[in-house]
Design a protein around this motif. Structure first.
Motif: not given
Lengths: 227, 317
Positions: A91-108
């Motif tokens: 619900q609150d996205f829980r994205l890592l603020a210090h990473l780019s959109a690319f790195d957030n999506v690549a994380l898993p």
């Protein structure tokens, strides 16, 4: 067809022993490739049920089976492998603020140890699919709420999970974006992913009728019907 | 066009920064305080290590000295006695005594070496009335020292018999105690370094609690998360320790220079000709041990971070 989710008299207490039970005697099943809406007013226990389903907590009682594994008895070291088969949109996205959109999506994919070449291709394609090709290098604080939500969705589906659970995934999206998201979820579902979406958006549910789980005060009051 | 290419390069670099830092540990485990604290610990460890090596060398030196378990001093060695000089008489008595394996008078050069720390390298030119010194190696239990001393004094008045046994035992005990203290100091420094890493890791865990929760929910194992922390802690501890060891090096070389006259060396020669001699002033075991300090610090960093993070992660399901 085997159930991807199977609950039998499941109860949940956050504080073992004296704590209040937030979920009581939940019993339902969702077969492989199934789609379920999870409805109920605020405080009904939707988020708690989702936390059980993405293995953030274990049930205090009853029997919970996810992807064929009985959760109460499974060893802790077996859970990460199971979690990688479950996509979650928070619900609150829980994205890592210090990473780019690319790195957030690549994380898993990086956590799963996929090769970098494959990650680059998959993530680029996924960001294109959610309409964020121009924002790959942007960090979450530089994105709008809707864009952040789309990054969260891309991260949830990038590893092609067997089970996808989403908590209010359209909360920050306008109607057009919400429709686009629903098409994405239905496409995933058609490809075999079991999908469970918690929402307050009754209009969306009406436009995309599917079997519904309805919670009230921590109890399952309906499992069935359409929309 | 050039601006476009530059923009593309910049974006590409941001896409995959070197050393993917998913938990944001570069900020959570900063590169200032922890390396500086580890550097200070390493400086102390280097001093303790030097103490350990020096005490070991002293113990060995004294042990080797103990092989001549008896020293006999003969004042006015050239003076007359029965059947030759006083020195020859003493040697004859010693060689004829059961329980004595060998009796050897030190040469003038050997005597000068002994006296150099006190009188300098020109001891012989001072025209001091130096006694002859006879090294006596005992066999078995050796002779009755009191009776031997009496016989020597009667035959050559003024002769002094000095047994090393008691002093060597005391000095060896002292050297062993110094070694133990230095070893203990090393252990304490290692424990403090581990505590410093543990505190820094716990602070990092608190700062990155949310990020850890996210990667955990995405299927990261304890080993994955602990490995991220351990890699960072190892790097910082290694770099800090290398800095500390390099800082300690001139201090240790200075101490080695001060100790050189007592070790029979000539002290530090002036560079450039004596640069190797200058570096050689430090004992070989220290040259081998000093590079080991950053490696040990890195290992402490890795083990401590792994243990701290894995214990912390147990609270997650």
């Amino acid at each position: 067809m085997a159930d991807v989710i199977r609950c039998e008299a499941v109860g949940l207490q956050y504080v073992r022993g004296d704590g209040p039970e937030v979920l009581h005697d939940l019993s339902f099943g969702v077969p492989e490739g199934g789609f379920r809406w999870l409805l109920g007013p605020s405080g009904a226990g939707k988020t708690s049920l989702l936390r059980l389903l993405y293995l953030a907590v274990r049930p205090s009682r009853g029997r919970l089976e996810i992807l064929g594994t009985e959760i109460a008895g499974v060893k802790r070291r077996a859970l990460p492998g199971l979690r990688r088969r479950i996509g979650v949109v928070f619900q609150d996205f829980r994205l890592l603020a210090h990473l780019s959109a690319f790195d957030n999506v690549a994380l898993p994919l990086r956590i799963a140890g996929r090769p970098e070449g494959q990650i680059r291709a998959d993530v680029t394609e996924m960001l294109r699919w959610v309409g964020l090709s121009a924002k790959t290098a942007s960090r979450p604080p530089e994105l709008s709420g809707g864009e952040q939500q789309r990054v969260a969705i891309a991260r949830a589906v990038i590893a092609r999970p067997d089970l996808l659970v989403a908590d209010e995934p359209t909360g920050n999206l306008d109607e057009a974006q919400a429709e686009r998201l629903m098409q994405l979820l239905q496409e995933m579902n058609r490809l075999g992913t079991t999908v469970l979406v918690a929402t307050h958006n009754e209009g969306l549910v009406r436009r995309h009728p599917a079997r519904t789980l309805r919670l009230s005060h921590g109890r399952l009051i309906a499992d069935g019907g359409v929309g | 066009m050039a601006e476009l290419a530059e923009l593309r390069d910049r974006r590409s670099a941001r896409l995959r920064p070197g050393g993917f830092d998913d938990l944001g540990l570069r900020r959570a485990l900063g590169d200032r305080l922890l390396p500086l604290l580890v550097a200070a610990m390493t400086f102390l460890a280097a001093l303790a290590l030097t103490g350990f090596v020096a005490a070991a060398a002293l113990a060995r030196h004294w042990r080797e000295g103990a092989e001549s378990a008896l020293t006999v001093q003969v004042p006015q060695p050239g003076g007359p006695a029965d059947q030759g000089t006083r020195r020859e008489r003493v040697l004859a008595i010693l060689r004829g005594t059961p329980g004595i394996a060998q009796a050897r008078a030190l040469s003038d050069e050997a005597l000068s070496d002994l006296l150099r720390p006190w009188l300098g390298s020109e001891a012989q030119s001072l025209a001091l009335p130096l006694p002859a010194v006879v090294e006596v190696h005992l066999s078995g239990d050796g002779p009755d020292l009191r009776a031997l001393a009496q016989r020597l004094t009667q035959a050559v008045p003024g002769t002094l018999v000095e047994s090393h046994g008691v002093w060597v035992a005391r000095l060896s005990t002292l050297a062993r105690s110094l070694q133990a203290c230095a070893g203990l100091a090393l252990l304490v420094v290692a424990a403090v370094a581990a505590s410093v890493v543990a505190v820094a890791t716990r602070a990092g865990l608190a700062a990155r609690r949310e990020a850890i929760g996210i990667v955990h929910s995405l299927g990261a194992t304890d080993g994955y998360i602990a490995g991220r922390f351990a890699r960072r802690a190892t790097l910082l501890a290694f770099l800090g320790s290398a800095l500390g060891a390099l800082t300690a090096l001139p201090v240790l070389l200075g101490l080695a220079d001060l100790a050189a006259p007592f070790a029979g060396l000539q002290g530090i020669a002036e560079p450039p000709n004596g640069v190797w001699a200058w570096l050689a002033a430090l004992p070989l075991p220290l040259w081998l041990a000093l590079p080991g300090l950053p490696l040990a610090a890195g290992a402490i960093g890795w083990l401590t971070a792994q243990a701290t993070v894995r214990r912390w992660l147990r609270r997650l399901s």
